[in-house]
Design an enzyme around this catalytic site. Sequence first.
Site, mmCIF file in Angstrom:
data_model
loop_
_atom_site.group_PDB
_atom_site.id
_atom_site.type_symbol
_atom_site.label_atom_id
_atom_site.label_comp_id
_atom_site.label_asym_id
_atom_site.label_seq_id
_atom_site.Cartn_x
_atom_site.Cartn_y
_atom_site.Cartn_z
ATOM 1 N N LEU A 30 0.830 -1.210 0.000
ATOM 2 C CA LEU A 30 0.000 0.000 0.000
ATOM 3 C C LEU A 30 0.866 1.262 0.000
ATOM 4 O O LEU A 30 2.015 1.248 0.435
ATOM 5 C CB LEU A 30 -0.952 0.009 1.204
ATOM 6 C CG LEU A 30 -0.386 -0.018 2.634
ATOM 7 C CD1 LEU A 30 0.160 1.316 3.077
ATOM 8 C CD2 LEU A 30 -1.446 -0.491 3.591
ATOM 9 N N ASN B 262 10.459 -1.577 -4.436
ATOM 10 C CA ASN B 262 10.695 -0.210 -3.963
ATOM 11 C C ASN B 262 11.942 0.393 -4.596
ATOM 12 O O ASN B 262 11.966 1.570 -4.954
ATOM 13 C CB ASN B 262 10.794 -0.187 -2.432
ATOM 14 C CG ASN B 262 9.413 -0.148 -1.795
ATOM 15 O OD1 ASN B 262 8.400 -0.148 -2.503
ATOM 16 N ND2 ASN B 262 9.347 -0.128 -0.485
ATOM 17 N N PHE C 194 5.568 7.256 -11.934
ATOM 18 C CA PHE C 194 6.876 7.479 -11.291
ATOM 19 C C PHE C 194 7.854 8.191 -12.219
ATOM 20 O O PHE C 194 9.052 7.990 -12.134
ATOM 21 C CB PHE C 194 7.451 6.162 -10.743
ATOM 22 C CG PHE C 194 6.731 5.715 -9.501
ATOM 23 C CD1 PHE C 194 7.265 5.972 -8.251
ATOM 24 C CD2 PHE C 194 5.499 5.099 -9.581
ATOM 25 C CE1 PHE C 194 6.587 5.618 -7.102
ATOM 26 C CE2 PHE C 194 4.806 4.742 -8.437
ATOM 27 C CZ PHE C 194 5.349 4.999 -7.195
ATOM 28 N N ALA D 30 9.218 14.559 -12.333
ATOM 29 C CA ALA D 30 10.424 15.170 -11.764
ATOM 30 C C ALA D 30 10.007 16.055 -10.594
ATOM 31 O O ALA D 30 8.895 16.560 -10.553
ATOM 32 C CB ALA D 30 11.121 15.994 -12.829
ATOM 33 N N CYS E 230 9.374 4.569 3.630
ATOM 34 C CA CYS E 230 9.696 3.290 2.982
ATOM 35 C C CYS E 230 10.872 3.365 2.012
ATOM 36 O O CYS E 230 11.900 2.726 2.239
ATOM 37 C CB CYS E 230 8.467 2.757 2.255
ATOM 38 S SG CYS E 230 7.198 2.220 3.406
HETATM 39 N N1 NAD Z 1 4.035 3.075 5.714
HETATM 40 C C1 NAD Z 1 3.943 2.538 4.527
HETATM 41 O O1 NAD Z 1 3.497 3.138 3.548
HETATM 42 C C2 NAD Z 1 4.388 1.114 4.315
HETATM 43 C C3 NAD Z 1 4.057 0.440 3.125
HETATM 44 C C4 NAD Z 1 4.461 -0.868 2.952
HETATM 45 C C5 NAD Z 1 5.214 -1.494 3.932
HETATM 46 N N2 NAD Z 1 5.544 -0.816 5.067
HETATM 47 C C6 NAD Z 1 6.303 -1.526 6.099
HETATM 48 O O2 NAD Z 1 5.395 -1.887 7.134
HETATM 49 C C7 NAD Z 1 6.052 -1.820 8.403
HETATM 50 C C8 NAD Z 1 5.295 -0.907 9.335
HETATM 51 O O3 NAD Z 1 5.361 0.407 8.807
HETATM 52 P P1 NAD Z 1 4.454 1.583 9.387
HETATM 53 O O4 NAD Z 1 4.675 2.756 8.509
HETATM 54 O O5 NAD Z 1 3.081 1.086 9.618
HETATM 55 O O6 NAD Z 1 5.167 1.811 10.819
HETATM 56 P P2 NAD Z 1 4.645 2.688 12.031
HETATM 57 O O7 NAD Z 1 5.861 3.174 12.692
HETATM 58 O O8 NAD Z 1 3.605 3.644 11.577
HETATM 59 O O9 NAD Z 1 3.903 1.626 12.980
HETATM 60 C C9 NAD Z 1 4.561 0.609 13.662
HETATM 61 C C10 NAD Z 1 3.734 0.283 14.916
HETATM 62 O O10 NAD Z 1 4.277 -0.890 15.531
HETATM 63 C C11 NAD Z 1 4.182 -0.726 16.946
HETATM 64 N N3 NAD Z 1 5.094 -1.673 17.588
HETATM 65 C C12 NAD Z 1 6.434 -1.645 17.685
HETATM 66 N N4 NAD Z 1 6.885 -2.738 18.323
HETATM 67 C C13 NAD Z 1 5.805 -3.487 18.627
HETATM 68 C C14 NAD Z 1 5.611 -4.732 19.253
HETATM 69 N N5 NAD Z 1 6.654 -5.471 19.701
HETATM 70 N N6 NAD Z 1 4.352 -5.203 19.403
HETATM 71 C C15 NAD Z 1 3.287 -4.494 18.968
HETATM 72 N N7 NAD Z 1 3.408 -3.306 18.345
HETATM 73 C C16 NAD Z 1 4.643 -2.810 18.168
HETATM 74 C C17 NAD Z 1 4.518 0.727 17.149
HETATM 75 O O11 NAD Z 1 4.097 1.189 18.412
HETATM 76 C C18 NAD Z 1 3.767 1.365 15.972
HETATM 77 O O12 NAD Z 1 2.440 1.712 16.347
HETATM 78 C C19 NAD Z 1 7.488 -1.395 8.111
HETATM 79 O O13 NAD Z 1 8.280 -2.538 7.952
HETATM 80 C C20 NAD Z 1 7.360 -0.691 6.774
HETATM 81 O O14 NAD Z 1 8.561 -0.730 6.045
HETATM 82 C C21 NAD Z 1 5.142 0.454 5.285
#
Ligand code: NAD
Length: 429
Positions: free
Chosen positions: A151, A206, A247, A250, A258
């Site tokens: 997403l 990515n 993508f 410019a 990410c």
């Molecule tokens: N944000 C994006 O657009 C996106 C898209 C694709 C993939 N990702 C990947 O998804 C993952 C999460 O990204 P995000 O942007 O949602 O991160 P985020 O920082 O918004 O959320 C992470 C959450 O995990 C919680 N957390 C941390 N340790 C924990 C634990 N042990 N138990 C329970 N909760 C815990 C934190 O408190 C936080 O609320 C990352 O690996 C990111 O690379 C993100």
Amino acid sequence: MRVTVVGTGYVGLVSGSCLAELGHSVTCVDVDAGKIERLKLGIIPIYEPGLEELVKRNVAHGRLRFTTSYEAAIPGSEVISIAVGTPSAEDGSVDMRYVISAAEAIGKYLTGYAVIATKSTVPVGTSELIEQTVRAGTSQEFDVVSNPETLREGRAVYDFLHPSRVIIGSSSLRASDVMVHLFAYLDCPKVVTDPRSAELTKYAANAFLATKISFINEIAALSELVGADVDAVAKGIGLDPRIGKDFLRAGLGWGGSCFPKDVRALAKLGESVSEPLPIVNAAIRTNAMTRMRVVDRLERALGPLMGKTVAVLGIAFKDNTDDTRESAAVDILKELHRRGAVVRAYDPVAHVASADMGFDFVQLPDPFSAAQDAHAVVIATEWDEFRTLDLPRLKSVMAGTLLFDARNLLTPEHATAVGFTYLRVGRKT
Ligand SMILES: NC(=O)c1ccc[n+]([C@@H]2O[C@H](COP(=O)([O-])OP(=O)(O)OC[C@H]3O[C@@H](n4cnc5c(N)ncnc54)[C@H](O)[C@@H]3O)[C@@H](O)[C@H]2O)c1
């Protein structure tokens, strides 16, 4: 199905509420007690179009709940989705501490067979690491699959419900069947592969997209010097279906939570196996240069920045989100400040604290108060409201006439007709 989503951030909250919308019974667990308390009160911690209604509807129907208790969430779950953060470590590799602590907690409370699906973006080999970590805490049966999330912030709800594909990296037929069943209502290909390929797919996707942006920004820099217009070039190449038009905008390059960390992680992975990945590393260098080039051009147009007032419109790393992680706008604000400019900013939803900025950061409630007495205005985020800015009003409050449209949102003819000295990316001044 009974699903637990571990980590209730951008990915966890969106995927949890979307899975509930698909009819599953979902529990979101997070270690951040304040966030869970607010969610229980119906307060959504992030700005994401459509999310608030989705959360409220599914909570009201009893399909979605929030807790800080693994003990309450894990027992009886058929799928446990890990969506905790995987930020960059100091050296550019991935900080895995949240994934490991989530896996430890899951192992402690498993009561029967479950599929543990990793949504977080994680290094190749993590499925095995999670398996060992969970195994250390339980004698229950379980499988670990890689299920990387694709997403985009700002369009996250739509993307989750209308994905181009779902990737399932599994070495167990039983687990891949469970995952295919979980996403049965999503009308898209389900790509079932092995865990390592699934993990690498996310980084490769990515890095490819980031490289495409870096490429067009490199062509933009060239266009500025040779008198071409990068937007025309992008249109000309983007119509070739082998290239595609997405993508190829410019601007200020890629940022957010990410691309930067994932491209760095891929570079680090290459380094760890003595494969230098020159394209990936060049994409990173070009991206850093793209941001600085904007500040350099501004300085050439405005003269020394010391004591000049510059208003920056947009702080979020892109439109429709309040996420400022690795935002180009934030880097530009910091660099302008470093060169002695007085900076002021406006963003419709994003905020950055002075402590995070490293100086006394002034954020105003609208573009015009941000631009008050400014020598230059820089548009740094592609918010729709900047496309229709009242340019005569903007100019009337400024001390200077320089408008740097670093996202190429405006019509040059309109901006110059208003009397602005108008700069954009990829076009000769
Ligand atoms: N944000 C994006 O657009 C996106 C898209 C694709 C993939 N990702 C990947 O998804 C993952 C999460 O990204 P995000 O942007 O949602 O991160 P985020 O920082 O918004 O959320 C992470 C959450 O995990 C919680 N957390 C941390 N340790 C924990 C634990 N042990 N138990 C329970 N909760 C815990 C934190 O408190 C936080 O609320 C990352 O690996 C990111 O690379 C993100």
